[in-house]
Design an enzyme around this catalytic site. Structure first.
Site, mmCIF file in Angstrom:
data_model
loop_
_atom_site.group_PDB
_atom_site.id
_atom_site.type_symbol
_atom_site.label_atom_id
_atom_site.label_comp_id
_atom_site.label_asym_id
_atom_site.label_seq_id
_atom_site.Cartn_x
_atom_site.Cartn_y
_atom_site.Cartn_z
ATOM 1 N N VAL A 532 0.776 -1.243 0.050
ATOM 2 C CA VAL A 532 -0.125 -0.042 -0.031
ATOM 3 C C VAL A 532 0.914 1.364 0.008
ATOM 4 O O VAL A 532 0.675 2.107 -0.565
ATOM 5 C CB VAL A 532 -0.999 -0.033 1.027
ATOM 6 N N ASP A 533 1.805 1.078 0.777
ATOM 7 C CA ASP A 533 3.017 2.248 0.916
ATOM 8 C C ASP A 533 3.415 2.639 -0.380
ATOM 9 O O ASP A 533 4.038 3.718 -0.834
ATOM 10 C CB ASP A 533 4.221 2.056 1.714
#
Ligand code: ATP
Ligand code: MG
Length: 663
Positions: A532-533
């Site tokens: 997600v990062d």
């Protein structure tokens, strides 16, 4: 009758269901999947009947809470049941008449170094080691740290701990003395098992010297290790200056053969911890993930069977090291629970040259081959002849794990390695999930889409969430989370249940948060887009790093690429790409333009990297994953804030990249 005889009798009298190892149609998959979600208690109880339990679980054996607002997070499976996973891996096959079948086919650093151990051999050696551990006062629940190269003694030590209810903690034999000391102190092991050393390609690795340093550090930190059991590796004897501390160190070859070759297994509660294992640290400090016995056993055994279409006697090879979760679930426990013949590979896939993998496959007639995209990318650069000159006709199933597999590598794996004959199971899962979560199944009914991890395994409910925590239904994109518990999941983080709850359950209450992003297509197939990062937001376009990397890697001159997002005053974020070329001579302005045009053509102008940074190599964790958080810091000029880099295979790569910034 003796209890073991009763259990063995069940095995030979056909009390176990002979279930086929493949799902034969889409309708069958859907029916079983639906049942596994609607009635997890009943579905998994039925699956668990294929294993040996000394006491059956309660009728309502499964319970769990995933909602942080509703009390502590917990999960239990097969409550009331008692089992022993080592018994299920070994004794059951010996009792069923497979004692003389090979269990481990070990190949050492050099291609001529080989050792075969049958199921009976392994069982006897496991019992001897269990007896020795008992003689050292190791009790149920105590942790034993294992710092061993890929030799038969490593899975044997794991199984010996499991046999007596002790908890193993395998530390990859590439970690430094500091990292090893940290991990020994964290779980307070009083016994460590190691070896004199190992050869990794042409390089000797002085394991005993590292252990000595680590144990000194432990002493300084107030923790004393009483015993180090040392395997003698004749190709890598003790290094000069490394000695034996008579009060602490003992040789395996002197103490283990003297022990009795029988050892009554300790039947443990289903939720008794089996092992702890640290994650690879790609995104932050490694976490000490705790797995328990019953659910993990059933999850590992069942997923191995269906995902790899595994039957007793199949020759299976995973290139993973036992130091990682893949080496636990899909090299040791899963295959042995299915009576397979496991190739244990104690070398590196490019030593003595890049044909080693295909030689091993030809030599042992490997049926299922499980590896990582990073290895495929490094091998495919050398062309196809290196592969095709070896016989790969034994191969039936190919597997990929660890990272999204880019299309180019997928096609090469499928067409060149597998001669278009073998389905590729692109298995998405994590140290914390314990077992496969999203993966194709190897049946002709299961449509393969290169780069897609495809469909959920039985009992797994993947959902895509919006940043606000709303479920995205149908075709769409979001944060990958899991609704509801599955048997193989981690139950806690060692000594830190609070971090377990805050990392995995607090972000979206009611769900297990994976940290990965994903997309679901019209057919319901899941595509992992990366962490997600690592999703980059360029002027409102959300782009997965995996997608841009895949496009770059498709270019024949690009050996590997890693993409990160960096802050940009106008666009929000911009795309910053690190590229390793197959020929470093080509680095320069012209090549940059070629790659930029290539990405523009394959994805679109919004995905074009603003910066291409030439990278002779990339910072990878010891398990082969690119550490993007470090690349992000380097890209933003924040090299003073790199964070924990102890799990990097070669930390000097970072300095090299810093020196090449702006070239
Ligand atoms: P840490 O949690 O400490 O950052 P890590 O996540 O690298 O370390 P692992 O548990 O070994 O440690 O890796 C799991 C991750 O690997 C997944 O979350 C995912 O990002 C990636 N991954 C694994 N298999 C696949 C796959 N088939 N496709 C895409 N990504 C995958
Ligand atoms: Mg992770």
């Amino acid at each position: 009758m003796h209890r073991l005889q009763v259990l063995s009798k069940q095995l030979t009298s056909g009390a176990f269901t002979e279930r086929p190892s493949t799902i034969s149609s889409s309708a069958d998959y859907e029916r079983l999947y639906k049942r596994s979600i609607e009635d997890p208690n009943g579905f998994w109880a039925e699956m668990a009947k294929d294993f040996v339990w000394s006491k059956t679980w309660d009728k309502d054996h499964f319970k769990s809470n995933f909602d942080v607002n509703n009390g502590p997070i917990f999960t239990h499976w097969f409550k009331g049941g008692k089992t022993n996973i080592a018994f299920n891996c070994l004794d059951r096959w010996v009792a069923a008449g497979r004692g003389s079948q090979p269990c481990f086919l070990w190949e050492g650093n050099e291609p001529h170094q080989q050792r075969t151990m049958t199921y009976s051999d392994v069982l006897a050696e496991v019992c001897r080691l269990s007896n020795w551990l008992l003689s050292q006062g190791v009790k149920m629940g105590d942790t034993v740290s294992l710092y061993l190269p890929m030799v038969c003694e490593l899975p044997i030590a794991m199984l010996a701990c499991a046999r007596i209810g002790a908890v193993h903690s395998v530390i990859f034999a590439g970690f430094s003395a500091d990292s090893l000391a940290q991990r020994i102190m964290d779980c307070k092991s009083r016994v460590v098992i190691t070896s004199t050393g190992t050869m990794r390609g042409t390089k000797p690795v002085d394991l005993k010297g590292i252990v000595d340093k680590a144990l000194d550090l432990c002493n300084k930190g107030g923790h004393k290790v009483d015993r180090a059991l040392v395997v003698e590796d004749s190709s890598c004897p003790l290094q000069p200056g490394v000695g034996f501390q008579a009060s602490r160190d003992v040789w395996w070859h002197q103490h283990i053969p003297q022990q009795a070759a029988q050892c009554e297994p300790t039947w443990v509660d289903s939720e008794q911890p089996l092992f702890l294992l640290y994650t690879s640290g790609s995104t932050g400090n490694p976490k000490g993930v705790v797995h328990t016995t019953g659910g993990y056993m059933v999850g590992a055994g069942v997923s191995t069977k269906y995902v790899f279409d595994m039957q007793p006697g199949d020759v299976y090879w995973s290139t993973a090291d036992c130091g990682w979760i893949t080496g636990h679930t899909y090299l040791t426990y899963g295959p042995l629970l299915n009576g397979a013949v496991c190739v244990l590979f104690g070398s590196t896939p490019t030593y003595p040259d890049q044909t080693r993998c295909w030689q091993v496959i030809e030599k042992y007639k490997v049926r299922q081959f499980y590896t990582a995209p990073t290895l495929l990318r490094s091998l495919l650069q050398h062309g196809d002849d290196w592969v095709t000159k070896y016989d790969r006709s034994s191969l039936r199933v190919l597997g990929s794990v660890g990272e999204p597999i880019n299309e180019h590598a997928w096609h090469w794996f499928h067409e060149v390695v597998g001669e278009k004959r073998c389905p590729i199971v692109d298995t998405w899962w994590q140290t914390e999930t314990g077992t496969h979560m999203i993966t194709p199944l190897p049946g002709s009914w299961c449509k393969l889409k290169p780069g897609s991890a495809s469909l959920p395994f039985f009992g797994v409910q993947p959902v895509l969430l919006s940043p606000e925590g709303k479920e995205v239904t149908g075709h769409g994109e979001g944060i990958l989370a899991i609704k509801g518990a599955w048997p193989g999941m981690a139950r806690t983080l060692h000594n830190d249940h609070g971090r377990y709850e805050s990392t995995y359950f607090a972000p979206f209450s009611g769900y297990y948060f994976t940290g990965d992003g994903a997309r679901r297509d019209e057919d319901g197939y899941i595509w992992i887009t990366g962490r997600v990062d690592d999703v980059i937001n360029v002027s409102g376009h959300r782009i997965g790093t995996a997608e841009v990397e895949g496009a770059l890697a498709e270019h024949p001159l690009c050996a590997e690429a890693a993409v990160v997002g960096v802050d940009h005053p106008i666009k929000g974020q911009s795309i910053y790409a690190y590229v390793t070329l197959t020929d470093a001579q080509r680095q320069g302005k012209e090549m940059r333009q070629i790659l930029v045009d290539h990405v523009r053509k394959t994805i679109g102008p919004f995905a074009v990297p603003d910066v291409i940074h030439w990278a002779p190599s990339l910072p990878k964790t010891r398990s082969g994953k690119i550490m993007r958080r470090v690349l992000r810091k380097v890209a933003m000029g924040q090299e003073k804030e790199l964070g924990d880099v102890s799990t990097l295979a070669d930390p000097s790569v970072v300095d090299l990249l810093i020196s090449l910034r702006g070239e």
